[in-house]
Design an enzyme around this catalytic site. Structure first.
Site: not given
Length: 406
Positions: A162, A302, A313, A331, A336, A394
């Site tokens: 991502c 993110h 985060e 998002k 996402h 990931f």
């Protein structure tokens, strides 16, 4: 290479907010969530997604062209055409050998793979399409883009899950700084909303299950967030050295002035609980930009809407960026976009810097009390001298981009 400013002269977007920069930007500024129940996922445990509305590849690319391309490549070509036109460039006259393509995706074309696997099981091997591999291989994203635009310079696809789209932009910046080419089409594209892929995400417990109110399912930093909503689409940036862009009189939307990339080396799917990896990426991007952490005024986070990501985060931002930047996550509107997320969100950060507007975090009703950063709960108008766009993937891969006005 530190201190190399790269101009963004063209933008192209295909997102769940709409087809084109205008509709996509309006959707995130309005805080209009795109999440809805998805008929294709009717038999899945989780049935929510963020689709691109009204995407008709036969109209946008021609029926013959669309038939030979997976959806993730279709998205990229439509976005790239918008970006190249926005940059005022003509592929018929440019020196293709000096034009690179660097794009990111997480999974290539799983929709084509699933369709042809069904053909194999139901009709036999001799009925499988000879287009299976040319359609689904991840590198075809850059290959098909090069064919479309006659770009014969450096050509590659990066895969950092991502963070892929943001990694592609950082890699493109490096190529320009090294003089490997003069123009790069950079960004990401993804079309992973298939029954098999979504079943895998659901089994991991990564997706929101808010089926009774799907529009509110993606809610970054909210106390009631329960997972992300998968989206699809593409973001493409035309990047050039600032001197080259100014010499040809191009409009500059913003500048990519810093890039940082790190690995958590911690876990295959969970971010580092302290955000150590993304903090290192942020510090590297700011050092590359010659900037101080206190200088950052805006962060496009993110912000996936998962309990672990948002908390770690946010704590990293609070600890590292002491100037109290205004933080958003787009998002909440787009869901996402996985391998395309970093590119789409970098484009939104460029637009924030250009227009001095920060989109709100959609569906943020009650901020998580453990999160103590300044969240954009409404549309925020303010001059922005330095913004960050964060991306995590990931495998523990992290990317941060530092963005400044033209």
């Amino acid at each position: 290479m530190a201190g190399m400013d790269i101009a963004v002269t063209g933008l192209g977007l295909v997102t769940p907010g709409g087809i084109g920069v205008g509709p996509s930007w309006a959707a995130v500024c309005d805080g209009r969530p795109a999440a809805a129940l998805d008929p294709m996922l009717a038999d899945n445990l989780v049935r929510i997604s963020c689709r691109v509305p009204g995407f008709d590849p036969e109209t946008l690319l021609s029926a013959r062209r669309a038939h030979r391309l997976d959806r993730f490549v279709q998205f990229a070509l439509v976005a790239a055409h918008e970006a190249v036109a926005d940059a005022g460039l003509d592929p018929q006259t440019w020196d293709g050998a000096r034009v690179g393509v660097v794009l990111g995706c997480a999974d290539g074309g799983p929709g084509t793979v699933e369709d042809q696997h069904h053909v194999l099981r139901e009709q036999g091997a001799d009925r499988v399409s000879p287009l299976l591999l040319p359609m689904q291989l991840p590198n075809m994203l850059a290959g098909q883009t090069a064919i479309e635009f006659g770009a014969t310079g450096p050509n590659l696809v990066v895969a950092t899950a991502c963070a892929s789209g943001a990694t592609a932009i950082g890699t493109a910046r490096d190529l320009l700084a090294l003089g490997r080419c003069d123009i790069v089409l950079a960004g990401g594209s993804e079309a992973m909303i298939t029954p098999l892929v979504m079943a895998g995400f659901a089994q991991m417990g990564a997706l929101s299950k808010r089926h009774d109110d799907p529009a509110s399912a993606s809610r970054p930093f909210d106390v009631d967030r329960d997972g992300f909503v998968a989206g699809e689409g593409s973001g493409i940036l035309v990047m050039e050295r600032v001197a080259d862009a100014r010499a040809r009189g191009a409009h500059v939307h913003g500048r990519i002035i810093g890039y940082g990339a790190t690995a958590d080396a911690h876990h295959v799917t969970s971010p580092h609980p302290d955000g150590a990896g993304i903090e290192a990426a942020v510090r590297a991007a700011l050092a590359d930009a010659g900037a101080d952490p206190d200088d950052v005024q805006h962060v496009n986070a993110h912000g996936t809407s998962t309990p672990l990501n948002d908390l770690s985060e946010a704590r990293m931002i609070q600890r590292t960026l002491r100037g109290e930047p205004v933080v958003t996550s787009t998002k909440g509107v787009t869901g996402h976009l996985l391998g395309a997320a970093g590119a789409v969100e970098a484009a939104f950060a460029v637009l924030s810097v250009e227009h001095e507007v920060i989109p709100p975090v959609a569906n943020l009703v009650m901020p998580d009390p453990r999160i103590e950063v300044k969240l954009a709960q409404t549309l925020t108008e303010m001059p922005i001298d330095l913004a960050l766009s964060n991306s995590l993937g990931f495998g523990g891969q992290n990317t941060a981009l530092a963005i400044a006005p033209a």
